[in-house]
Design an enzyme around this catalytic site. Structure first.
Site, mmCIF file in Angstrom:
data_model
loop_
_atom_site.group_PDB
_atom_site.id
_atom_site.type_symbol
_atom_site.label_atom_id
_atom_site.label_comp_id
_atom_site.label_asym_id
_atom_site.label_seq_id
_atom_site.Cartn_x
_atom_site.Cartn_y
_atom_site.Cartn_z
ATOM 1 N N GLY A 14 0.644 -1.099 0.302
ATOM 2 C CA GLY A 14 -0.410 0.128 0.461
ATOM 3 C C GLY A 14 1.154 0.972 -0.074
ATOM 4 O O GLY A 14 1.078 1.910 0.926
ATOM 5 N N SER A 15 1.794 1.351 -1.058
ATOM 6 C CA SER A 15 2.773 2.442 -1.234
ATOM 7 C C SER A 15 2.430 3.622 -2.073
ATOM 8 O O SER A 15 3.617 4.317 -2.516
ATOM 9 C CB SER A 15 3.961 2.059 -0.657
ATOM 10 O OG SER A 15 4.280 1.012 -1.411
ATOM 11 N N THR A 16 0.993 3.517 -2.994
ATOM 12 C CA THR A 16 1.345 4.427 -4.042
ATOM 13 C C THR A 16 0.604 5.913 -3.459
ATOM 14 O O THR A 16 1.554 6.566 -4.450
ATOM 15 C CB THR A 16 -0.266 3.975 -4.546
ATOM 16 O OG1 THR A 16 -1.837 4.195 -4.499
ATOM 17 C CG2 THR A 16 -0.087 3.080 -5.449
ATOM 18 N N GLY A 18 -0.136 8.335 0.652
ATOM 19 C CA GLY A 18 0.243 8.134 2.086
ATOM 20 C C GLY A 18 0.719 7.975 3.116
ATOM 21 O O GLY A 18 1.818 7.747 2.219
ATOM 22 N N ILE A 19 0.916 6.917 3.980
ATOM 23 C CA ILE A 19 1.941 6.434 4.757
ATOM 24 C C ILE A 19 2.855 6.155 4.013
ATOM 25 O O ILE A 19 3.866 5.759 4.490
ATOM 26 C CB ILE A 19 1.698 6.505 6.400
ATOM 27 C CG1 ILE A 19 -0.053 6.635 6.906
ATOM 28 C CG2 ILE A 19 2.524 5.620 6.673
ATOM 29 C CD1 ILE A 19 -0.385 6.330 7.591
ATOM 30 N N GLY A 20 2.414 4.600 3.653
ATOM 31 C CA GLY A 20 3.655 3.751 2.711
ATOM 32 C C GLY A 20 4.339 4.118 1.900
ATOM 33 O O GLY A 20 5.380 3.781 1.624
ATOM 34 N N SER A 146 -1.924 1.062 15.005
ATOM 35 C CA SER A 146 -2.462 2.239 14.790
ATOM 36 C C SER A 146 -3.039 1.534 15.979
ATOM 37 O O SER A 146 -3.587 0.942 16.842
ATOM 38 C CB SER A 146 -3.637 2.235 14.225
ATOM 39 O OG SER A 146 -4.821 2.819 14.982
ATOM 40 N N TYR A 159 -12.643 -1.646 12.654
ATOM 41 C CA TYR A 159 -11.195 -1.342 12.534
ATOM 42 C C TYR A 159 -10.131 -1.244 12.778
ATOM 43 O O TYR A 159 -9.181 -2.176 12.998
ATOM 44 C CB TYR A 159 -10.452 0.151 12.029
ATOM 45 C CG TYR A 159 -9.688 0.710 11.487
ATOM 46 C CD1 TYR A 159 -8.846 0.800 10.676
ATOM 47 C CD2 TYR A 159 -9.064 1.550 12.532
ATOM 48 C CE1 TYR A 159 -8.173 0.945 10.098
ATOM 49 C CE2 TYR A 159 -7.868 1.996 12.322
ATOM 50 C CZ TYR A 159 -7.276 1.568 11.472
ATOM 51 O OH TYR A 159 -5.886 2.363 11.081
HETATM 52 N N1 LIG Z 1 -3.945 8.212 8.412
HETATM 53 C C1 LIG Z 1 -4.103 7.929 9.698
HETATM 54 O O1 LIG Z 1 -4.687 8.681 10.959
HETATM 55 C C2 LIG Z 1 -3.564 6.080 10.155
HETATM 56 C C3 LIG Z 1 -2.843 6.902 11.640
HETATM 57 C C4 LIG Z 1 -2.393 4.983 12.175
HETATM 58 C C5 LIG Z 1 -2.182 3.933 11.004
HETATM 59 N N2 LIG Z 1 -2.885 4.025 9.775
HETATM 60 C C6 LIG Z 1 -2.589 2.958 9.010
HETATM 61 O O2 LIG Z 1 -1.789 3.350 7.956
HETATM 62 C C7 LIG Z 1 -1.759 2.595 6.855
HETATM 63 C C8 LIG Z 1 -1.634 3.529 5.812
HETATM 64 O O3 LIG Z 1 -2.442 4.379 6.225
HETATM 65 P P1 LIG Z 1 -3.105 5.730 5.020
HETATM 66 O O4 LIG Z 1 -3.815 7.061 6.148
HETATM 67 O O5 LIG Z 1 -1.999 6.218 4.217
HETATM 68 O O6 LIG Z 1 -3.888 5.230 3.675
HETATM 69 P P2 LIG Z 1 -4.082 5.923 2.187
HETATM 70 O O7 LIG Z 1 -3.506 7.176 2.260
HETATM 71 O O8 LIG Z 1 -5.372 5.675 2.123
HETATM 72 O O9 LIG Z 1 -3.340 4.883 1.244
HETATM 73 C C9 LIG Z 1 -3.317 3.657 1.119
HETATM 74 C C10 LIG Z 1 -2.629 2.461 0.238
HETATM 75 O O10 LIG Z 1 -2.628 1.282 0.126
HETATM 76 C C11 LIG Z 1 -3.076 1.002 -0.662
HETATM 77 N N3 LIG Z 1 -4.208 -0.276 -0.846
HETATM 78 C C12 LIG Z 1 -5.491 0.389 -0.180
HETATM 79 N N4 LIG Z 1 -6.403 -1.045 -0.300
HETATM 80 C C13 LIG Z 1 -4.767 -2.020 -1.257
HETATM 81 C C14 LIG Z 1 -5.930 -3.036 -1.708
HETATM 82 N N5 LIG Z 1 -7.245 -3.585 -1.103
HETATM 83 N N6 LIG Z 1 -4.921 -3.746 -2.116
HETATM 84 C C15 LIG Z 1 -3.689 -2.778 -2.246
HETATM 85 N N7 LIG Z 1 -3.256 -1.940 -1.933
HETATM 86 C C16 LIG Z 1 -4.620 -1.480 -1.377
HETATM 87 C C17 LIG Z 1 -3.808 2.067 -1.998
HETATM 88 O O11 LIG Z 1 -2.764 1.838 -3.416
HETATM 89 P P3 LIG Z 1 -4.342 2.199 -3.968
HETATM 90 O O12 LIG Z 1 -5.330 3.012 -4.319
HETATM 91 O O13 LIG Z 1 -3.409 3.758 -5.174
HETATM 92 O O14 LIG Z 1 -4.480 1.398 -4.755
HETATM 93 C C18 LIG Z 1 -2.753 3.053 -1.121
HETATM 94 O O15 LIG Z 1 -1.516 3.183 -1.488
HETATM 95 C C19 LIG Z 1 -3.225 1.242 7.091
HETATM 96 O O16 LIG Z 1 -2.339 0.255 7.843
HETATM 97 C C20 LIG Z 1 -3.191 2.978 8.529
HETATM 98 O O17 LIG Z 1 -4.655 1.953 9.425
HETATM 99 C C21 LIG Z 1 -3.312 5.356 9.618
#
Ligand SMILES: NC(=O)c1ccc[n+]([C@@H]2O[C@H](COP(=O)([O-])OP(=O)(O)OC[C@H]3O[C@@H](n4cnc5c(N)ncnc54)[C@H](OP(=O)(O)O)[C@@H]3O)[C@@H](O)[C@H]2O)c1
Length: 268
Positions: A14-16, A18-20, A146, A159
């Site tokens: 998941g690295s396109t 956000g955090i990834g 998280s 979640y």
């Molecule tokens: N943001 C927060 O507040 C927060 C806080 C604590 C923990 N986290 C954790 O941090 C991690 C990343 O969160 P984020 O907020 O950075 O998310 P994000 O911005 O929504 O990015 C999610 C990434 O995952 C990919 N993805 C989503 N569903 C997928 C699937 N079914 N198969 C393959 N790739 C998939 C997306 O790629 P595409 O859309 O290009 O497919 C995108 O690169 C998650 O595990 C989240 O629970 C987030």
């Protein structure tokens, strides 16, 4: 600090965006080769191009694999494509879905989707990539957890349960590393202004006719225990994950480290 990561290879689920993506960028900046991942081939290609443009040397290789981890067969193909690229030294289990929903509104299919993406993707990737790390004697398995896995939100029970399970997975897997230089650790993120969160907040603001910036401030204020008093930036998590990916973190194993801006209030 030189993190001594040059020449190693990481896979970040998941690295396109956000955090990834921030983690992938931090690892590339340290001279690591990285495999980025997401569902859509075009978005993966764009992410690869951004990272190649930022790479500190041509020796840093950036590849991309598109695969939807909600589909078990897609994960099988992802693992085969990863194998073809060579050994993975650092696995970052980052991919995760999140969303607000009343407990009574979340049907079985949605529970299964959350479990497949947030938990089973990490189980399947770790099951495939941890044994070769143990054989080689060095490696890193990291989980992007998280604070919701420790203090489960009433409006995101589905979640929080997946994130609690991820913590248990990291705890158990670390015990398989005894006597090696492989480590398994979890970073507990807090409210982070990732692309996914920004999109969700902008959508909500449009829906309710609110100013997105004002809604961002209001949502940050909804977490009164936050010592940071604002959303965390993805780069702020990426720095800790890059350190944990490095040989410098050799004594940190089986840990769950908070980078939650102080949202959790317990001693440990
Ligand atoms: N943001 C927060 O507040 C927060 C806080 C604590 C923990 N986290 C954790 O941090 C991690 C990343 O969160 P984020 O907020 O950075 O998310 P994000 O911005 O929504 O990015 C999610 C990434 O995952 C990919 N993805 C989503 N569903 C997928 C699937 N079914 N198969 C393959 N790739 C998939 C997306 O790629 P595409 O859309 O290009 O497919 C995108 O690169 C998650 O595990 C989240 O629970 C987030």
């Amino acid at each position: 600090m030189d993190l001594d990561l040059t020449g190693r290879t990481a896979f970040v689920s998941g690295s396109t965006q956000g955090i990834g993506h921030a983690v992938a960028a931090a690892l590339v900046a340290e001279g690591m080769s990285v495999v980025v991942h997401g569902r859509d081939a075009g978005r993966v290609e764009d992410a690869v191009a951004r990272l190649v443009a930022a790479a500190p040397s041509p020796a840093v290789r950036v590849h991309g694999i598109a695969a939807d981890v909600a589909e078990r067969t897609e994960v099988g193909r992802l693992l085969a494509e990863l194998d073809a690229l060579g050994p993975v030294d650092v696995l970052v289990n980052n991919v995760g879905l999140f969303g607000v929903a009343a407990f009574t509104d979340v049907a079985d299919d949605e529970w299964h989707r959350y479990l497949e993406v947030n938990l089973m993707s990490a189980v399947r990737l770790s099951r495939h990539l941890l044994p070769p790390m143990l054989e080689r004697g060095w490696g890193r398995v990291l989980f992007v957890g998280s604070e919701s896995g420790v203090d489960v939100p009433a409006n995101m029970v589905h979640y929080g349960v997946t994130k609690a399970a991820l913590l248990a997975l990291g705890n158990g897997l670390a015990k398989l590393t005894r006597g090696t230089a492989v480590t398994v650790n979890t970073v507990l993120g807090g409210p982070t202004w990732s692309d996914g969160v920004a999109d969700a907040v902008e959508g909500l603001a449009r829906q309710q006719g609110l100013d997105p910036a004002a809604l961002r401030t209001a949502l940050a204020a909804e977490r009164p225990t936050s010592l940071l008093g604002r959303f965390i930036e993805p780069d702020e998590l990426a720095g800790l994950l890059a350190y944990l990916a490095s040989p410098r973190s050799s004594a940190v194993n089986g840990a769950a480290l908070r980078a939650d801006g102080g949202v959790l209030t317990t001693l440990l």
